[in-house]
Enzyme design. Structure first.
Site, short mmCIF file in Angstrom:
data_model
loop_
_atom_site.label_atom_id
_atom_site.label_comp_id
_atom_site.label_asym_id
_atom_site.label_seq_id
_atom_site.Cartn_x
_atom_site.Cartn_y
_atom_site.Cartn_z
N ASP A 50 -11.66 -7.80 9.59
CA ASP A 50 -10.63 -6.96 10.19
C ASP A 50 -9.50 -6.67 9.21
OD1 ASP A 50 -9.13 -5.87 12.63
OD2 ASP A 50 -7.77 -7.44 11.95
N TYR A 55 -1.62 -3.93 5.77
CA TYR A 55 -1.65 -5.35 5.39
C TYR A 55 -1.40 -5.50 3.89
CZ TYR A 55 -3.60 -6.56 9.99
OH TYR A 55 -3.82 -6.75 11.34
N HIS A 126 -3.63 1.28 15.78
CA HIS A 126 -2.93 0.01 15.64
C HIS A 126 -1.89 -0.27 16.71
CE1 HIS A 126 -1.68 -3.01 12.25
NE2 HIS A 126 -1.73 -3.59 13.42
N ASN A 157 -3.23 -3.50 20.79
CA ASN A 157 -1.94 -3.60 21.48
C ASN A 157 -1.73 -2.51 22.53
OD1 ASN A 157 -0.81 -5.82 19.74
ND2 ASN A 157 -1.10 -4.26 18.17
#
Length: 317
Positions: A50, A55, A126, A157
């Site tokens: 993932d 990131y 995201h 989310n």
């Protein structure tokens, strides 16, 4: 698609790879770390990795791509998942959410370039974007799928209502919803029993989200599943956490396994068939998760409820 993750159910979260959260370049040490982590994760049966475009400011994807280049054949043995929809603060601009058509296409193409692959198996949106036009999202996702750059789409989310709204406009099924879920972060669970109870007023988890995902076969992926080590070595912050940690140690000894495997098994015992995301870069802690699937199958109702009640520090309503 029966399950995004396939037979293993554990997912490796790559947020910790790539070095620092700044624009400094990564080096050989970060690539070597990524290679070791990938090998360790695959060694316990993990097949889905993932990512997100943000990131380590893209470096998590970049070092992973370097490993793919130097490991011919590896790409065909694993699944890759990445996310888009968050823009970090930079150049005097505030961070914000962006699920516009142009942003989705731009960010996915950037992820593919960094990962040095032609496609990702799953693209997750995201975060909810208040300015999202679901028709734009559907158009961008449709284009990416038709071009072979994305195989499946999911969200992260998002509430059940947001998923249903988006699904009505997509031409492809939403296959996953990634949420923070753990023995420490229990609002997802407690919302299901606090309906018509005073304690429920302080629980903000959207009712019906788990049920909608279960009904539609949407995989629930749990990030933060190891609770930052609060129960397994990092140190408890409350008497309830300390008691839950002691119970995990006892159960692990009884089952001849590790506290980490029991902790993940508690999540996986839930009928939603939750897939925990393991994000540690500590190789021994990755290895300590190896028995989670087996332990989930043997965990009793009394053990499951015992951990929940102990962690919350009081009986359930």
């Amino acid at each position: 698609m029966d399950n995004v993750n396939g037979r293993g159910r554990l997912i490796y979260g790559c947020m910790g790879l790539g070095g620092s959260w700044d624009n400094n370049h990564y080096g050989a040490a970060e690539i070597d770390q990524a290679a070791a982590v990938i090998e360790s994760a695959r060694g316990i049966g993990i097949g889905l990795f993932d990512h997100a475009d943000i990131y380590r400011r893209g470096k998590s994807e970049a070092v992973f791509g370097e490993v793919l280049v130097r490991s011919p054949g590896l790409r065909e043995k694993i699944r890759l998942q990445t996310k888009c929809g968050i823009r970090l603060a930079e150049g005097g601009r505030d961070g914000h959410y962006d699920l516009s058509r142009e942003a989705i296409l731009e960010r996915v193409n950037g992820s593919l370039q960094r990962l040095q692959t032609d496609y990702v198996d799953v693209l997750l949106l995201h975060r909810p974007d208040p300015l999202m036009d679901a028709r734009e999202v559907a158009d961008a996702v449709g284009q990416l799928i038709s071009e072979g750059k994305v195989r499946h789409v999911g969200v992260s989310n998002m509430s059940g209502a947001q998923i249903a709204y988006l699904q009505d406009r997509l031409q492809t099924p939403i296959v996953a919803n990634q949420l923070e879920m753990s023995l420490l972060r229990r609002d997802w669970l407690e919302s299901t029993v606090l309906v018509n109870h005073p304690e429920g007023r302080e629980n903000s988890f959207p009712h019906g989200t788990l049920e909608l995902c279960m009904d539609r076969g949407i995989e629930l992926q749990a990030y933060g599943s190891l609770a930052q080590g609060r129960y397994t070595g990092a140190g408890a912050d409350s008497p309830a956490e300390a008691a839950a940690s002691e119970m995990l140690v006892r159960l692990a000894a009884e089952k001849n396994t590790t506290p980490e495997s029991v902790l993940l098994a508690w999540l996986m015992k839930h009928p939603a068939r939750i897939s925990p995301v393991v994000g540690t870069t500590n190789l021994s802690r990755i290895g300590a998760c190896a028995d989670a699937v087996a332990v989930a199958g043997s965990m009793t109702r009394a053990e499951w409820y015992g951990l929940w009640i102990t962690a919350r520090g009081s009986n359930i309503p």
